[in-house]
Design an enzyme around this catalytic site. Sequence first.
Site, mmCIF file in Angstrom:
data_model
loop_
_atom_site.group_PDB
_atom_site.id
_atom_site.type_symbol
_atom_site.label_atom_id
_atom_site.label_comp_id
_atom_site.label_asym_id
_atom_site.label_seq_id
_atom_site.Cartn_x
_atom_site.Cartn_y
_atom_site.Cartn_z
ATOM 1 N N TYR A 1 -0.147 -35.191 50.646
ATOM 2 C CA TYR A 1 0.604 -34.791 51.848
ATOM 3 C C TYR A 1 1.013 -33.323 51.868
ATOM 4 O O TYR A 1 1.634 -32.883 52.835
ATOM 5 C CB TYR A 1 1.848 -35.681 51.994
ATOM 6 C CG TYR A 1 1.507 -37.155 52.156
ATOM 7 C CD1 TYR A 1 0.776 -37.593 53.263
ATOM 8 C CD2 TYR A 1 1.889 -38.094 51.211
ATOM 9 C CE1 TYR A 1 0.443 -38.933 53.417
ATOM 10 C CE2 TYR A 1 1.571 -39.441 51.351
ATOM 11 C CZ TYR A 1 0.846 -39.847 52.459
ATOM 12 O OH TYR A 1 0.510 -41.172 52.613
ATOM 13 N N HIS B 1 -1.666 -38.173 61.693
ATOM 14 C CA HIS B 1 -1.457 -38.442 60.263
ATOM 15 C C HIS B 1 -1.783 -37.183 59.482
ATOM 16 O O HIS B 1 -2.790 -36.511 59.782
ATOM 17 C CB HIS B 1 -2.352 -39.587 59.781
ATOM 18 C CG HIS B 1 -2.065 -40.863 60.485
ATOM 19 N ND1 HIS B 1 -0.972 -41.629 60.195
ATOM 20 C CD2 HIS B 1 -2.692 -41.467 61.515
ATOM 21 C CE1 HIS B 1 -0.949 -42.675 61.011
ATOM 22 N NE2 HIS B 1 -1.969 -42.597 61.825
HETATM 23 C C1 DQA Z 1 0.530 -41.229 56.858
HETATM 24 C C2 DQA Z 1 -0.589 -42.178 56.391
HETATM 25 C C3 DQA Z 1 -0.047 -43.585 56.207
HETATM 26 O O1 DQA Z 1 -1.087 -44.453 55.760
HETATM 27 C C4 DQA Z 1 1.041 -43.583 55.166
HETATM 28 O O2 DQA Z 1 1.592 -44.881 55.027
HETATM 29 C C5 DQA Z 1 2.102 -42.567 55.426
HETATM 30 C C6 DQA Z 1 1.708 -41.255 55.918
HETATM 31 C C7 DQA Z 1 0.016 -39.778 56.953
HETATM 32 O O3 DQA Z 1 0.716 -38.977 57.585
HETATM 33 O O4 DQA Z 1 -1.006 -39.439 56.375
HETATM 34 O O5 DQA Z 1 3.285 -42.795 55.157
HETATM 35 O O6 DQA Z 1 0.928 -41.639 58.164
#
Ligand code: DQA
Length: 148
Positions: free
Chosen positions: A23, A101
């Site tokens: 992330y 995402h």
């Molecule tokens: C997310 C991807 C989701 O699968 C995960 O549960 C998250 C973050 C992303 O921003 O990549 O909490 O939404």
Amino acid sequence: MAKILTLHGVNLNMFGKRDPKTYGTATLAQIDSQLDALGKELGVEVECYQTNIEGEMCSRIHRAFEEKVDAIVINAGAWTHYSYAIRDALAILTAPIVEVHMSHVHAREEFRHKSVFAEIAKGQISGFGVESYLLGLRAAVAAIKAGK
Ligand code: DQA
């Protein structure tokens, strides 16, 4: 001025600390301030909201309906993959919904490939880190301008 509500779901307050390989290192506050700056550049008002409580997210979406927000940009985190409650709340809105995402969900575990929002979202942007949000905001502004 058009108003765009950015919704951040469960665990996203931990961006910056949580799994930086996946992330990145930007905090949620830094993401929100980039969205705010881009909103100013594009001439739209941006409000950002985060909660870890599913019912609170539904209530915020209900409020968005009352406030007649012009578009929604949503990263619902893991709720994306299973929350019919949030999907049903989003389905009340007529404003365009852009799903974003940070990570490339389709290149990750199988359970992340499914979005229960897919049928009601205008589209999904995933895999570009903070840029996913900024592209999502641009897509929301374009959808408002196109009148859908
Ligand atoms: C997310 C991807 C989701 O699968 C995960 O549960 C998250 C973050 C992303 O921003 O990549 O909490 O939404």
